[in-house]
Design a protein around this motif. Structure first.
Motif, short mmCIF file in Angstrom:
data_model
loop_
_atom_site.label_atom_id
_atom_site.label_comp_id
_atom_site.label_asym_id
_atom_site.label_seq_id
_atom_site.Cartn_x
_atom_site.Cartn_y
_atom_site.Cartn_z
N LEU A 1 43.96 49.48 38.89
CA LEU A 1 45.04 49.64 39.86
C LEU A 1 44.55 49.47 41.29
N TYR B 1 45.78 40.40 40.57
CA TYR B 1 46.75 40.88 39.60
C TYR B 1 46.18 40.88 38.18
N LEU C 1 44.41 44.02 37.75
CA LEU C 1 45.42 45.08 37.68
C LEU C 1 45.96 45.21 36.25
N GLY D 1 44.00 48.16 34.81
CA GLY D 1 44.94 49.19 35.24
C GLY D 1 45.97 49.50 34.18
#
Length: 426
Positions: free
Chosen positions: A59, A356, A359, A363
């Protein structure tokens, strides 16, 4: 092509840092088994706490990228190395499982800095990026294998709190070594394929993100997230599950080792097999359409998830063979999703795309740790692996949808080759 002195210095710095990041990351599942016993807590609670440490690892990738643009990648890598080491050392002082959670949370936050910073440093400072990216990936894989191996071995002779401190020492030494290294972090910025510098405003970030997700990248992001869910779920709980298998009960390891420790070493063998999987997967990205490769590996992972319970009753040899195949497949998929990012995104959005990607992988993928712990606590092992099979099949379906999407124009052979080399990075 021979690496320049500057390239070699950056390669040493980033390889060492990348290996240390994964050294810490894959030591945590070994500690998970210890914490279950020491703090007398449920698998569901420990799973939630480990997820709390792993989630910010992914994240934090996007905000970390902003910090890299502002303060420079070298400084951020050094902060990452020192911060991770200190966070791990504080585990030795943890009086409760909730203090462990606090230390893991801090570790996850500072660890999230590495991938945006390390990759930015290579992209702006290295002329022969392909060679350095390949070495960078190998170093990460070594950390993935050596972290749990060192943890399991040290736990044979030391109390777990001392092991946590011992594991922190290489990170601190790496930070001190990095302070002494001299290199130019912008030596390759005049190259036409170097990443662009500068930070985005809030409106530019939102506009670029909206444009990115309006195309095929939305499917790539979903694919990466499903990979992360499977990866985190299986790697977090496998040491505990292997230690409890009936196949381990009839074996007396040398030196009075417990069944748990034998399972740890089988787990390390799985990670070593993953190195071969990543190498083969990287080679195949030059020969197999990336979406098709994703479909095949996802289906293979689904089959392996379903097969775990029946194989676990066939004896130690079958379990070892199964783990070798699982490790091979689990890491073979990484070059394919890394290649997919390069193939289905425009070059001027590549940095944001990889932000991303981390992420989704690290994440959102951490969700499976919390959910997996609850499934193991309140359901069965078969239900846990059944859920992983469903995740893999949904990933395969998403990759099939990606296969139907046209590859954007303007992506040349050289771009694809570079992406294949980037795939060695985790």
């Amino acid at each position: 092509m021979t690496l320049s002195d500057n390239d070699r210095a950056i390669a040493r710095f980033t390889m060492l840092a990348h290996g240390i990041v994964h050294w810490f990351e894959l030591a945590i599942p070994i500690f998970l088994v210890v914490w279950l016993d020491v703090f007398d807590v449920s698998v569901a609670l420990v799973g939630l706490i480990v997820a709390l440490g792993y989630a910010p690892f992914g994240l934090g990738a996007l905000p970390a990228g902003v910090l890299v643009d502002r303060y420079g990648p070298r400084r951020l890598v050094l902060v990452c190395l020192g911060g991770m080491s200190l966070a791990f050392a504080t585990l030795a002082l943890a009086p409760s499982i909730y203090a462990v959670a606090a230390s893991l949370l801090v570790w996850g936050i500072v660890a999230s800095v590495y991938h945006p910073a390390g990759l930015a440093l290579i992209s702006t400072g290295v002329e022969d990026r392909g060679t350095v990216f390949a070495r960078h990936g190998i170093a990460g894989n070594l950390g993935i294998a050596l972290g749990p191996f060192a943890t399991a071995t040290l736990l044979l002779v030391l109390e777990w709190r001392l092991v946590a401190v011992a594991l922190a020492v290489p990170g601190l030494l790496a930070a001190l070594y990095g302070l002494r290294l001299e290199f130019d972090p912008t030596a390759a910025t005049d190259s036409t394929d170097a990443g662009s510098a500068g930070s985005l405003s809030g409106s530019e970030f939102l506009e670029n993100s909206r444009s990115l997700f309006a195309g095929a990248f939305v499917l790539v992001f979903a694919v990466v997230t499903f990979v992360g869910l499977y990866y985190r779920g299986v790697l977090t709980y496998l040491p505990e599950l292997l230690g409890d298998l009936p196949a381990m009960s009839g074996i007396e390891p040398p030196g009075g080792l417990e069944e748990l420790e034998l399972g740890d070493y089988i787990y390390v063998g799985l990670l070593v097999a993953g190195m071969a999987g990543q190498y083969v997967g990287g080679k195949l990205t030059n020969r197999v359409p990336v979406a098709r490769g994703l479909v095949v590996v996802f289906v293979g992972l689904a089959v392996l998830a379903v097969a775990f319970v029946p194989v676990s009753g066939l004896g130690i040899a079958a379990v070892v063979a199964y783990c070798a195949v699982l490790g091979f497949a689990l890491f073979a998929i990484e070059p394919f999703y890394q290649e997919a990012v390069a193939v289905y995104t425009p070059p001027d959005s590549r940095g944001l795309s990889y932000g991303y990607t981390y992420l989704g992988m690290f994440g959102l993928g951490a969700i499976s740790i919390a959910v997996g712990g609850a499934v193991l606590e309140y359901a069965t092992m078969a239900a846990f692996f059944g859920a992983l099979a469903v995740v893999a099949l949904i990933g395969a379906g998403t990759a099939l949808a990606l296969l139907a999407r046209p590859i954007p124009s303007g992506i040349g052979t050289g771009e694809s080759t570079a992406a294949t080399e980037d795939a060695a990075d985790d």
